[in-house]
Design a protein around this motif. Sequence first.
Motif, PDB file in Angstrom:
ATOM      1  N   ASP A 187       0.794  -1.353   0.004  1.00 42.24           N
ATOM      2  CA  ASP A 187      -0.025  -0.013   0.017  1.00 42.24           C
ATOM      3  C   ASP A 187       0.788   1.349   0.138  1.00 42.24           C
ATOM      4  O   ASP A 187       0.217   2.358   0.425  1.00 42.24           O
ATOM      5  CB  ASP A 187      -0.996   0.181   1.145  1.00 42.24           C
ATOM      6  N   GLU A 188       2.099   1.005  -0.552  1.00 45.25           N
ATOM      7  CA  GLU A 188       2.890   2.413  -0.383  1.00 45.25           C
ATOM      8  C   GLU A 188       3.696   2.315  -1.804  1.00 45.25           C
ATOM      9  O   GLU A 188       3.935   1.530  -2.280  1.00 45.25           O
ATOM     10  CB  GLU A 188       4.028   2.273   0.473  1.00 45.25           C
ATOM     11  N   TRP A 189       3.544   3.599  -2.407  1.00 48.48           N
ATOM     12  CA  TRP A 189       4.071   3.522  -3.787  1.00 48.48           C
ATOM     13  C   TRP A 189       5.650   3.815  -3.964  1.00 48.48           C
ATOM     14  O   TRP A 189       5.902   4.928  -2.977  1.00 48.48           O
ATOM     15  CB  TRP A 189       3.506   4.958  -4.467  1.00 48.48           C
ATOM     16  N   TYR A 190       6.127   3.080  -4.549  1.00 45.43           N
ATOM     17  CA  TYR A 190       7.759   3.113  -4.953  1.00 45.43           C
ATOM     18  C   TYR A 190       7.978   3.505  -6.316  1.00 45.43           C
ATOM     19  O   TYR A 190       7.034   3.272  -7.122  1.00 45.43           O
ATOM     20  CB  TYR A 190       8.422   2.080  -4.471  1.00 45.43           C
ATOM     21  N   GLN A 191       9.303   4.146  -6.554  1.00 45.57           N
ATOM     22  CA  GLN A 191       9.646   4.242  -7.964  1.00 45.57           C
ATOM     23  C   GLN A 191      10.927   3.969  -7.952  1.00 45.57           C
ATOM     24  O   GLN A 191      11.907   4.024  -7.529  1.00 45.57           O
ATOM     25  CB  GLN A 191       9.514   5.886  -8.129  1.00 45.57           C
ATOM     26  N   TYR A 192      11.043   3.389  -9.381  1.00 46.88           N
ATOM     27  CA  TYR A 192      12.700   2.927  -9.596  1.00 46.88           C
ATOM     28  C   TYR A 192      13.114   4.303 -10.056  1.00 46.88           C
ATOM     29  O   TYR A 192      12.730   5.046 -10.960  1.00 46.88           O
ATOM     30  CB  TYR A 192      12.556   1.995 -10.771  1.00 46.88           C
ATOM     31  N   THR A 193      14.620   4.434  -9.545  1.00 54.21           N
ATOM     32  CA  THR A 193      15.399   5.697  -9.778  1.00 54.21           C
ATOM     33  C   THR A 193      16.805   5.307 -10.417  1.00 54.21           C
ATOM     34  O   THR A 193      17.134   3.996 -10.099  1.00 54.21           O
ATOM     35  CB  THR A 193      15.336   6.793  -9.051  1.00 54.21           C
ATOM     36  N   PHE A 194      17.498   6.140 -10.675  1.00 62.69           N
ATOM     37  CA  PHE A 194      18.839   5.569 -10.730  1.00 62.69           C
ATOM     38  C   PHE A 194      19.821   5.237  -9.566  1.00 62.69           C
ATOM     39  O   PHE A 194      20.881   4.719  -9.523  1.00 62.69           O
ATOM     40  CB  PHE A 194      19.833   6.637 -11.449  1.00 62.69           C
ATOM     41  N   HIS A 195      19.089   5.381  -8.482  1.00 63.43           N
ATOM     42  CA  HIS A 195      19.464   5.044  -6.969  1.00 63.43           C
ATOM     43  C   HIS A 195      18.966   3.562  -6.913  1.00 63.43           C
ATOM     44  O   HIS A 195      19.373   3.141  -5.773  1.00 63.43           O
ATOM     45  CB  HIS A 195      19.097   6.019  -5.967  1.00 63.43           C
ATOM     46  N   GLY A 196      18.118   3.047  -7.493  1.00 62.18           N
ATOM     47  CA  GLY A 196      17.445   1.916  -7.301  1.00 62.18           C
ATOM     48  C   GLY A 196      16.034   2.261  -6.947  1.00 62.18           C
ATOM     49  O   GLY A 196      15.258   3.310  -7.272  1.00 62.18           O
ATOM     50  N   LEU A 197      15.425   1.192  -6.242  1.00 64.58           N
ATOM     51  CA  LEU A 197      13.813   1.357  -5.783  1.00 64.58           C
ATOM     52  C   LEU A 197      13.699   2.286  -4.528  1.00 64.58           C
ATOM     53  O   LEU A 197      14.543   2.044  -3.585  1.00 64.58           O
ATOM     54  CB  LEU A 197      13.301   0.051  -5.674  1.00 64.58           C
ATOM     55  N   GLU A 198      13.048   3.404  -4.623  1.00 64.82           N
ATOM     56  CA  GLU A 198      12.935   4.242  -3.504  1.00 64.82           C
ATOM     57  C   GLU A 198      11.525   4.806  -3.437  1.00 64.82           C
ATOM     58  O   GLU A 198      10.516   4.580  -4.414  1.00 64.82           O
ATOM     59  CB  GLU A 198      13.591   5.694  -4.157  1.00 64.82           C
ATOM     60  N   GLN A 199      10.909   5.213  -2.543  1.00 65.06           N
ATOM     61  CA  GLN A 199       9.562   5.711  -1.940  1.00 65.06           C
ATOM     62  C   GLN A 199       9.521   7.036  -3.000  1.00 65.06           C
ATOM     63  O   GLN A 199      10.236   7.623  -3.580  1.00 65.06           O
ATOM     64  CB  GLN A 199       9.593   6.179  -0.714  1.00 65.06           C
ATOM     65  N   LEU A 200       8.184   6.917  -3.485  1.00 65.26           N
ATOM     66  CA  LEU A 200       7.701   8.070  -4.513  1.00 65.26           C
ATOM     67  C   LEU A 200       7.962   9.422  -3.812  1.00 65.26           C
ATOM     68  O   LEU A 200       7.441   9.503  -2.714  1.00 65.26           O
ATOM     69  CB  LEU A 200       6.396   7.782  -4.845  1.00 65.26           C
ATOM     70  N   LYS A 201       8.622  10.206  -4.499  1.00 64.67           N
ATOM     71  CA  LYS A 201       8.739  11.655  -4.138  1.00 64.67           C
ATOM     72  C   LYS A 201       7.706  12.535  -4.687  1.00 64.67           C
ATOM     73  O   LYS A 201       7.622  12.691  -5.754  1.00 64.67           O
ATOM     74  CB  LYS A 201       9.891  12.223  -4.560  1.00 64.67           C
ATOM     75  N   LEU A 202       6.717  12.875  -3.706  1.00 66.04           N
ATOM     76  CA  LEU A 202       5.317  13.377  -4.239  1.00 66.04           C
ATOM     77  C   LEU A 202       5.590  14.868  -4.938  1.00 66.04           C
ATOM     78  O   LEU A 202       4.585  15.090  -5.681  1.00 66.04           O
ATOM     79  CB  LEU A 202       4.493  13.612  -3.144  1.00 66.04           C
TER      80      LEU A 202
END
Length: 382
Positions: A256-271
């Motif tokens: 129930d938490e949104w994450y996002q793949y970035t160049f750092h790896g998988l991170e919590q979505l930055k709203l």
Amino acid sequence: MDLTDCYIKVRKRTEKICSHLQIEDYVVQPVVDVSPPKWHIGHTTWFFETFILKPYFTAYQEYDPDYNYVFNSYYETVGNRIIRTDRGNLSRPTVSDIYRYREYVDEAMAKFLCHEPSAEVRELLILGLNHEQQHQELLYTDIKYILGHNPLFPAYDKSYISPKVAQSDAGFIKLNEGVYEIGFEGEGFSFDNELNRHKVYLNSFGISPNLVTNAEYLEFINADGYHDFRHWHAEGWDWVKINQIAAPLYWHLINDEWYQYTFHGLEQLKLNDPVCHISYFEAYAYAAWKGLRLPTEFEWEAAALQFAWGKSWEWTESSYLPYPGFAKAAGAIGEYNGKFMVNQKVLRGASEVTSPGHSRITYRNFFQTHLRWQFTGIRLAK
């Protein structure tokens, strides 16, 4: 900076982008639109060999005749080539082979540039440098797709810094109706699809000074926007259902938490970050849900001087078409842009992975409506 310095600087940046890769990363092609990084390394080298060294440097000996078949992208004039989907099947030439090829061509170019080239060759060289800068952006996007579809979500570069985008408190910027000048004019480089400068009439309109954020797009998801046909083009609605699309590319709902793949790896979505990796279909649907629309590329360009570049390429409502008086150049170079002026939408702006100095207000990028592996975002108009 002279041409030799420019050449060296651009070529080294490509290698710097690839310096964070493991050998295995160089050869992956998960989908047709993503090319293996080693192919980009070879293709950008092939461009200089094919269009400058072979026709203009009399002392030059072609590195390997087979490489024309391997690294030609879409230039029918230049000869046969492997089909795009087979680029990932090329275990040979190896990564080290391709870097040796790159070194060989760079040494030849250094000798060639000891003498001032003709105006015609100089123009070709500058085109080649801008072509490589386009592939630098594609390298970033392709690498992100390759690693972002690895089930372990490995980081590309932990030291990568994503630029911050200032948000304005101002409402929509209003531009009055009138005749506006569109297209490139002045000194410096431009692609042929930015020419010729011409007048367009625009009705009065408003355009947002801000890109749509992740938080704002999340409201669309939570409002069941991906399950309401009313917001979508018919083709977009089919795309959503067939591909079971429910969020932007690289978004993952975990516990129930949104994450996002970035160049750092998988991170919590930055709203507060601008929403990114959006298809035209999604951009249109979001705008429709808001009771707004996307700007045309002409509205975007007319307003662009009033706000800074965004973090993402921004979808427009304009189809990719030639400007008045557009004419393709003779030979293979004429295949660069004109042949793609069908079934695509225009992107304007720049991206966080656009090479320094490569973007312009008049720059016209273009992609098909379903694609979203590029750093694409949304700016609204009304």
